[in-house]
Design an enzyme around this catalytic site. Structure first.
Site, short mmCIF file in Angstrom:
data_model
loop_
_atom_site.label_atom_id
_atom_site.label_comp_id
_atom_site.label_asym_id
_atom_site.label_seq_id
_atom_site.Cartn_x
_atom_site.Cartn_y
_atom_site.Cartn_z
N LYS A 20 -8.28 -10.61 -7.79
CA LYS A 20 -9.31 -10.93 -6.81
C LYS A 20 -10.49 -9.97 -6.97
CE LYS A 20 -9.19 -9.82 -2.44
NZ LYS A 20 -9.15 -9.67 -0.98
N LYS A 47 0.83 -1.22 0.00
CA LYS A 47 0.00 0.00 0.00
C LYS A 47 0.86 1.26 0.00
CE LYS A 47 -4.28 -1.88 1.85
NZ LYS A 47 -5.18 -2.00 3.00
N LYS A 87 -13.71 -4.62 -3.61
CA LYS A 87 -14.46 -3.36 -3.69
C LYS A 87 -13.64 -2.30 -4.40
CE LYS A 87 -13.30 -2.15 1.05
NZ LYS A 87 -12.92 -3.45 1.62
P1 ADP Z 1 -12.06 -6.26 -0.32
O1 ADP Z 1 -10.95 -7.13 -0.86
O2 ADP Z 1 -13.18 -6.11 -1.25
O3 ADP Z 1 -11.52 -4.96 0.22
P2 ADP Z 1 -12.02 -7.10 2.39
O4 ADP Z 1 -10.54 -7.12 2.30
O5 ADP Z 1 -12.68 -6.06 3.22
O6 ADP Z 1 -12.63 -7.06 0.92
O7 ADP Z 1 -12.46 -8.55 2.86
C1 ADP Z 1 -13.52 -8.85 3.72
C2 ADP Z 1 -13.64 -10.37 3.78
O8 ADP Z 1 -14.03 -10.89 2.50
C3 ADP Z 1 -12.34 -11.08 4.12
O9 ADP Z 1 -12.66 -12.20 4.95
C4 ADP Z 1 -11.82 -11.55 2.80
O10 ADP Z 1 -11.00 -12.71 2.91
C5 ADP Z 1 -13.09 -11.84 2.03
N1 ADP Z 1 -12.90 -11.61 0.60
C6 ADP Z 1 -12.70 -10.40 0.01
N2 ADP Z 1 -12.60 -10.52 -1.31
C7 ADP Z 1 -12.71 -11.85 -1.58
C8 ADP Z 1 -12.68 -12.61 -2.78
N3 ADP Z 1 -12.52 -12.03 -3.97
N4 ADP Z 1 -12.86 -13.95 -2.71
C9 ADP Z 1 -13.04 -14.54 -1.51
N5 ADP Z 1 -13.08 -13.89 -0.33
C10 ADP Z 1 -12.91 -12.55 -0.35
NA NA Z 2 -8.80 -5.99 1.03
#
Ligand code: ADP
Ligand code: NA
Length: 330
Positions: A197, A114, A200
């Site tokens: 992946k 980051k 958001k």
């Molecule tokens: P983002 O990656 O959208 O910012 P977060 O990091 O806030 O999402 O993740 C919140 C939860 O969702 C965590 O437990 C994370 O492992 C799961 N998660 C986020 N994106 C994925 C994905 N593409 N596939 C599976 N699990 C995910």
């Molecule tokens: Na994340």
């Protein structure tokens, strides 16, 4: 008998969770309620490590809560609360921060990525100490198990190190938590860039299936997903990441195995497959979206549930914080 304690959280940094959050985390959270004592936290303190609009943040805390509930998080079987409502999180984070090496924190790859992306001047101390706050979140509840994806593995290791360090310096206080790796943990990729992946912060809106999207939009996104120039529905993540991701989504949504799906769609091409996938995903998400919208019509009730959750969480967290302060000499 003691039921193992599980801790997990998600940031309220968007108006909708996405299909990766749902299939990769939330479905598992709901299942864990049967066997464990889960603590589910809306981690707003973590969310502000990235600038948030105050009004949007306030709304998104309720929206995130409503989506957890709509997906099946049950406040009778889980402790559901907002991180900033329980001051013990920041209080313990301070103590743990004094025991974290600067070099140790500097080695966290998520921070390195980051800060490399944004530059050190745009990077904050909050982002740097994020893993210490995460350690406090976990250790405050005597957590036995933490469901973690690969991206959080290093942070959990730091948590374990801090727990062990505190225990050996001051005497046994913290449970040293273990990773909980679900048997079937779905990792969902972006529909337009299947090497990345689903997130958001996805580059394109079209690659991101949101729980709160209109069903017609969800169907359209799935039918427009990037595949490849072949026509064969075959699972081969390296050479056919697009269709393989869609197979994973299908399997995670319905419980069918990949082999069953490959057999069912043999010789039928991508069009048929995507049309059916759109239908199963929409069927799965529609009641969750409807229930979320219903819950959001009564914000006072959501606030009441969160106040009850915060009280329960505080009671548990305060016990451990008091012991920590006592051992430190406060
Ligand atoms: P983002 O990656 O959208 O910012 P977060 O990091 O806030 O999402 O993740 C919140 C939860 O969702 C965590 O437990 C994370 O492992 C799961 N998660 C986020 N994106 C994925 C994905 N593409 N596939 C599976 N699990 C995910
Ligand atoms: Na994340």
């Amino acid at each position: 008998t003691t039921t193992p304690i599980v801790f997990s959280g998600m940031q309220p940094s968007s108006d909708s969770l996405h299909l990766g959050n749902y299939l990769g985390a939330l479905v598992n959270w709901v299942a864990l309620q049967d066997e464990y004592d889960p603590i589910y936290c809306v981690v707003d303190l973590h969310a502000i490590t990235v600038a948030q609009d105050p009004k949007a943040l306030h709304d998104n805390v309720r929206r995130t809560t409503a989506q957890y509930l709509a997906a099946g998080v049950d406040v009778e079987r889980s402790t559901l609360f907002v991180q900033s409502h329980v001051p013990a999180h920041t209080e313990l984070a301070w103590v743990l921060g004094t025991m974290t090496g600067f070099g140790e924190a500097s080695r966290m790859t998520q921070f390195k990525d980051k800060s490399a992306r944004h530059g050190t001047d745009a990077t904050t101390v909050g982002l740097f100490t994020y893993p210490v706050l995460m350690a406090a979140d976990i250790l405050l509840y005597g957590t036995d198990l933490v469901p973690v994806g690969d991206d959080q593995r290093q942070h959990l290791e730091l948590t374990r190190d801090l727990a062990g360090r505190f225990n050996s310096r001051y005497g046994d206080t913290f449970v040293v938590p273990e990773a909980l790796i679900p048997k079937e943990s779905a990792r969902i990729y972006d529909l337009q860039e299947p090497e990345a992946k689903m997130s958001k912060s996805s580059a394109s809106e079209a690659g991101l299936v949101k729980l709160m999207d209109d069903p017609a939009i969800t169907a359209k996104k799935i039918k427009s997903a990037v595949t490849d120039t072949e026509r064969e529905v075959r699972y081969e993540p390296h050479t056919k990441p697009g269709i393989s991701n869609l197979l994973d989504i299908y399997a995670a949504t319905t419980g069918d195995s990949i082999a069953e799906l490959e057999a069912r769609y043999a010789g039928r091409g991508y069009g048929d497959f995507k049309k059916d996938l759109a239908e199963v995903v929409v069927d799965r998400l529609t009641p969750i979206r409807a229930r979320t919208l219903e819950l959001l019509e009564d914000p006072a009730e959501l606030d009441r549930l969160l106040a009850v959750g915060a009280e329960r969480a505080s009671e548990r967290a305060e016990r451990i914080l008091r012991e920590v302060y006592d051992r430190v000499g406060f």
